[in-house]
Design an enzyme around this catalytic site. Sequence first.
Site, short mmCIF file in Angstrom:
data_model
loop_
_atom_site.label_atom_id
_atom_site.label_comp_id
_atom_site.label_asym_id
_atom_site.label_seq_id
_atom_site.Cartn_x
_atom_site.Cartn_y
_atom_site.Cartn_z
N TRP A 146 0.84 -1.21 0.00
CA TRP A 146 0.00 0.00 0.00
C TRP A 146 0.87 1.25 0.00
CZ3 TRP A 146 -0.90 3.78 3.89
CH2 TRP A 146 -2.12 4.47 3.81
N CYS B 295 5.02 4.20 7.69
CA CYS B 295 4.80 3.08 8.60
C CYS B 295 5.95 3.01 9.59
CB CYS B 295 4.76 1.77 7.82
SG CYS B 295 3.44 1.74 6.61
N HIS C 166 6.42 18.54 7.08
CA HIS C 166 5.83 17.42 6.34
C HIS C 166 5.56 17.74 4.89
CE1 HIS C 166 5.02 15.75 10.34
NE2 HIS C 166 5.30 14.66 9.70
#
Length: 760
Positions: A20, A516, A694
């Site tokens: 993903w 992740c 970010h």
Amino acid sequence: MGDIRTSNLGYPRIGEKREWKKALEAFWSKKIDEPQLLANLKEQRLIGLKKQKEAGIDYIPVGDFTFYDHVLDHAVMFGLIPKRFQESYQNHTLTGYFDIARGNDAAPASEMTKWFNTNYHYIVPEWEGQTPKLQYNKPLEAYQEAQNELGITGKPVLIGPFTFLKLSKGYEQTDFSKHLESLLPLYVEVLQQLEQAGCEWVQIDEPSLVTSISEQEIDLVSSTYHYLNERTSINVMVQTYFDAVSHYEKVIQLPVAGIGLDFVHGKDENLSSLQKHGFPSNKVLGAGIIDGRNIWRANLSVVESSFSEILSVSPTANIWLQPSSSLLHVPVTKKAEHNLDELVQIALAFADEKLQELVNLRDFFTGNETIKSSQQAENDQISTIIQNSTWRKQDEQVTHTYYQERQTAFSVRQQLQAKKFQLPPLPTTTIGSFPQTKEVRRNRNLWRKGELTNEAYETFVNEQIEKWVHIQEDLGIDVLVHGEFERNDMVEYFGEKLAGFVFTKGGWVQSYGSRCVKPPVIFGDVKFVGEMTVKETKYAQSLTAKPVKGMLTGPVTILNWSFVRDDIPRKDVALQIAEALIHEVQALEAAGIEMIQVDEPAIREGLPLKEKDWDTYLNWAVEAFRISTAQVKETTQIHTHMCYSDFRTIINSISALDADVISIETSRSAGDIISTFETKAYDKGIGLGVYDIHSPRVPSVEEMEKVINRALEVLPKELFWVNPDCGLKTRGEEETVAALKHMVQAAEHARETIGSSQKV
Ligand code: GLN
Ligand code: ZN
């Protein structure tokens, strides 16, 4: 006994091998096009559904999958597009969707914050006067897909209206019920369409019911579900998780077909409410008895005793055996974990194994004696192995006699440190990491595989350090860092060097967007083995006359970002880590490093969801931080750093850490934290993040100056630092240098301003 079924609340979206993530990142970097992305993600979605079906789960969640974040999906579905993204969203839906989450050249990303007490970050919905309107029916699409592709009659998952609004921002509290009302017709539309499609059950998540909510709020929840109930006849399971519900009596009276409760986190309180007030016999009880937040196999006797307590109250209840929360928070499968110690391997259960456990438990509770005794035997065998393990020595109890006080008060240290470091007003610094380029990761991988010698790797890391020390000096930054090039991850790096940790191969969980993390597993006693950061920091310091900050991850963050055994109090583990870290702090000090930053970005997410439990946690969290930092010279400047959480409510504890300087993320939450200091004085060094790290966007000098000036209205200039929101490891080199250049200029302008105001 009533009917016993199994149900799942949500399944990890990232795939066994993070397919993903890879698909998303390939799309963002234009390596694959939109049809390819859609096909890849669909494949992952169907794999997850199929696994749940094959495991034998009776009620399979659908619609919990997402392209980025499920909260954002709801906002978009309800037409709550922030104004600044309306154009990009209209021009190209998918790009527009990602823009809201990630920002674009023209507009900063939406705020992202932690999902309750987890390390999952959601995109905060923004109310800006839009009238909510249903744009499409995501749960319906998911329901039909599961039906058509796999013959699965899914249970669509939605975030409930109360929780959705609670998690949103941009409205006045006095408008809460008005906005809630504006959402309800949309929920009705979604539910009616599902009903027409033949859907029987929906899961409506209301985790906000486990937080400390008022009488007035629970009454609003009640009228919400009355409204829905009067207009639809679909079966609604109101699902709560992460703790016991507040207002249990009112929650079980909601006019819905089922109530889901967490019997792992909040077990005692939920069980005692159940004992005291019973459970309506006409409702299904969703019993979360498998831990959705941890990676261990369930202890059969613990589960059995919860189950029999539930049965003793509701002997005829229809029960769904469930994980305590969505399995989003655990890795996909332990299939790949061959290299672990046998004991750890046996003890693990990731998402796929937990599904199997649920089905086994269903058979165990409803099954014949043969099934019972074989499962019992297996469980006994595992318990024996665990009990006899030498992993944790029984005789080494944690004692609480560590040094927790700095030698002098902050006001004294401040003077001494000011004299020693001679920093300009509004000193500039960064949070620690610099870009982890492909080259950095490639070299580390080669070294890990043994294809690069230790010497060659060390030379490579040193070259990076040297390069960035020069960059920082050229930019005119006041307090430097070495850049963390030797670190893969801020927790794993320390875990690998301390005793007591083990590492999985594929134990990834989603943190935010495509990012992740692979939390280490704390299985044994945590101990200091040898220096962890001294070599690199000392090298950086040898290259410059400016101070270099040593950089460590704090005890509470190491704890909160690891998977920890559930048979040992978390406090004990935190104190053990703290005791190990003080050795490193002192080693840095002995090596001549005079500023040491101990990062605690995860301190807030460990905060219990109910206010009544806050003090206990905060007390030991503060204790752990102080144990790891107090035993230094008064001139050694202790820094800490926090980000991406709502710190407003814990400012007093942050101050109690007694760190000389804290850097806090500010921009992603549009400066919410600044207003806190209007009413609460902060009396130690503090740097508010002046730009969002970010986004690849390079903010202008003016933008950053604005943040500084706004902050200086409420914080004393003698205490104020200028820094980015967080570490820069995910950024490119060019944009990092450009942004830092603007940051230094912004600080210089601000210095001139405060200088001139002093003259007046
Ligand atoms: N020192 C760390 C870094 O700069 C802090 C990261 C974090 O707060 N998550 O990367
Ligand atoms: Zn951070």
